[in-house]
Write an enzyme that holds these catalytic residues in place. Sequence first.
Site, PDB file in Angstrom:
ATOM      1  CE  LYS A  43      -2.467  -0.987   4.079  1.00 28.71           C
ATOM      2  NZ  LYS A  43      -1.586  -2.159   4.249  1.00 28.71           N
ATOM      3  NE  ARG A  67      -3.879  -1.716  10.192  1.00 27.60           N
ATOM      4  CZ  ARG A  67      -2.735  -1.126   9.731  1.00 27.60           C
ATOM      5  NH1 ARG A  67      -2.950   0.307   9.424  1.00 27.60           N
ATOM      6  NH2 ARG A  67      -1.698  -1.558   9.640  1.00 27.60           N
ATOM      7  NE  ARG A 112       7.445  -3.115   5.989  1.00 29.42           N
ATOM      8  CZ  ARG A 112       6.160  -3.001   5.819  1.00 29.42           C
ATOM      9  NH1 ARG A 112       5.459  -2.477   4.998  1.00 29.42           N
ATOM     10  NH2 ARG A 112       5.369  -3.191   7.302  1.00 29.42           N
ATOM     11  NE  ARG A 146       6.915  -1.106   9.919  1.00 29.18           N
ATOM     12  CZ  ARG A 146       5.630  -0.835   9.509  1.00 29.18           C
ATOM     13  NH1 ARG A 146       5.651  -0.166   8.262  1.00 29.18           N
ATOM     14  NH2 ARG A 146       4.641  -1.349  10.021  1.00 29.18           N
ATOM     15  NE  ARG A 167       2.214  -5.637  11.399  1.00 31.99           N
ATOM     16  CZ  ARG A 167       3.178  -4.831  10.417  1.00 31.99           C
ATOM     17  NH1 ARG A 167       4.373  -5.386  10.394  1.00 31.99           N
ATOM     18  NH2 ARG A 167       2.888  -4.102   9.386  1.00 31.99           N
TER      19      ARG A 167
HETATM   20  P1  AMP Z   1       1.207   0.143   9.030  1.00 34.00           P
HETATM   21  O1  AMP Z   1       2.262   1.021   8.773  1.00 34.00           O
HETATM   22  O2  AMP Z   1       0.035   0.629   8.471  1.00 34.00           O
HETATM   23  O3  AMP Z   1       1.443  -1.274   8.776  1.00 34.00           O
HETATM   24  O4  AMP Z   1       0.882   0.191  10.722  1.00 34.00           O
HETATM   25  C1  AMP Z   1       1.844  -0.230  11.610  1.00 34.00           C
HETATM   26  C2  AMP Z   1       1.068  -0.392  13.060  1.00 34.00           C
HETATM   27  O5  AMP Z   1       0.491   0.760  13.418  1.00 34.00           O
HETATM   28  C3  AMP Z   1      -0.200  -1.255  12.991  1.00 34.00           C
HETATM   29  O6  AMP Z   1       0.156  -2.674  13.063  1.00 34.00           O
HETATM   30  C4  AMP Z   1      -1.007  -0.742  14.266  1.00 34.00           C
HETATM   31  O7  AMP Z   1      -0.356  -1.196  15.497  1.00 34.00           O
HETATM   32  C5  AMP Z   1      -1.086   0.592  14.018  1.00 34.00           C
HETATM   33  N1  AMP Z   1      -2.020   1.234  13.408  1.00 34.00           N
HETATM   34  C6  AMP Z   1      -1.885   1.919  11.920  1.00 34.00           C
HETATM   35  N2  AMP Z   1      -2.966   2.255  11.681  1.00 34.00           N
HETATM   36  C7  AMP Z   1      -3.806   1.881  12.430  1.00 34.00           C
HETATM   37  C8  AMP Z   1      -5.428   1.991  12.670  1.00 34.00           C
HETATM   38  N3  AMP Z   1      -6.098   2.356  11.544  1.00 34.00           N
HETATM   39  N4  AMP Z   1      -5.966   1.489  13.624  1.00 34.00           N
HETATM   40  C9  AMP Z   1      -5.178   0.598  14.511  1.00 34.00           C
HETATM   41  N5  AMP Z   1      -4.034   0.493  14.776  1.00 34.00           N
HETATM   42  C10 AMP Z   1      -3.133   1.254  13.413  1.00 34.00           C
END
Ligand code: AMP
Length: 222
Positions: A13, A88, A127, A158, A169
């Site tokens: 994404k 989410r 990654r 990360r 996740r």
């Molecule tokens: P991402 O970079 O989008 O994979 O987000 C990394 C982490 O941030 C996720 O695994 C969640 O712990 C947190 N996170 C990001 N966006 C959300 C969301 N909309 N709702 C809840 N947690 C989020």
Amino acid sequence: MNLIFLGPPGAGKGTQAQRIMRDYGVSQISTGDMLRSHIRQDTDLGRIAAQYINDGNLVPDEVIVEMINKELKYSDTDTGYLLDGFPRTLGQATTLDKMLAEQDDYIDAVLILDVPTQELVKRLSGRRVCQKTGKSFHLEYNPPTEADGVNMEDLIQREDDKEETVLRRLKIYDNETKPLIDYYKKKKIAFKIDGTGKLVDVYNRIKTILNSIHKTKNLKAN
Ligand code: AMP
């Protein structure tokens, strides 16, 4: 044009969002990036978020909703936006609908990037993120080029990309986020995209959809 980018972690994404921003002039609003920036700056929100993120759990809805509400109100979204990583959960999706209705705004399309689980695990384990710029790369599929100006020593994995956390996740995606696909299908704004293959091929599939939406919107406006 207002868009939502839906898809499991590692579906690409963020990488595709960069291209969409460049070509369609929309702003990317990534809740993951916003949270990581809070963590880097050691804010109150960052300290709360870090414990959830590092364990691979979702940050509570109320924290996320407050953060995104501010972003949508105060950032420049005149030319449209791409929500990356939000909503989410069903709770976040219904709250977003209410927020948009209050501002007389709406989502044009939800792009759903589809990638098989095995492939996701492979992608996430390779990654790497630049700790200076926050930009994401993949050691094999999307290594930094000279134009990126990145030092290989600055690339780190990360914490939440470690294998055990990745599996958690992905499970949370299945349980909490996947139901959103039906939610948006019912609204007739969901578009599934095959997220496998070369980055450029995936982007071409996305462009085909976005161009058709552009056309329909212009026809409607005329
Ligand atoms: P991402 O970079 O989008 O994979 O987000 C990394 C982490 O941030 C996720 O695994 C969640 O712990 C947190 N996170 C990001 N966006 C959300 C969301 N909309 N709702 C809840 N947690 C989020």
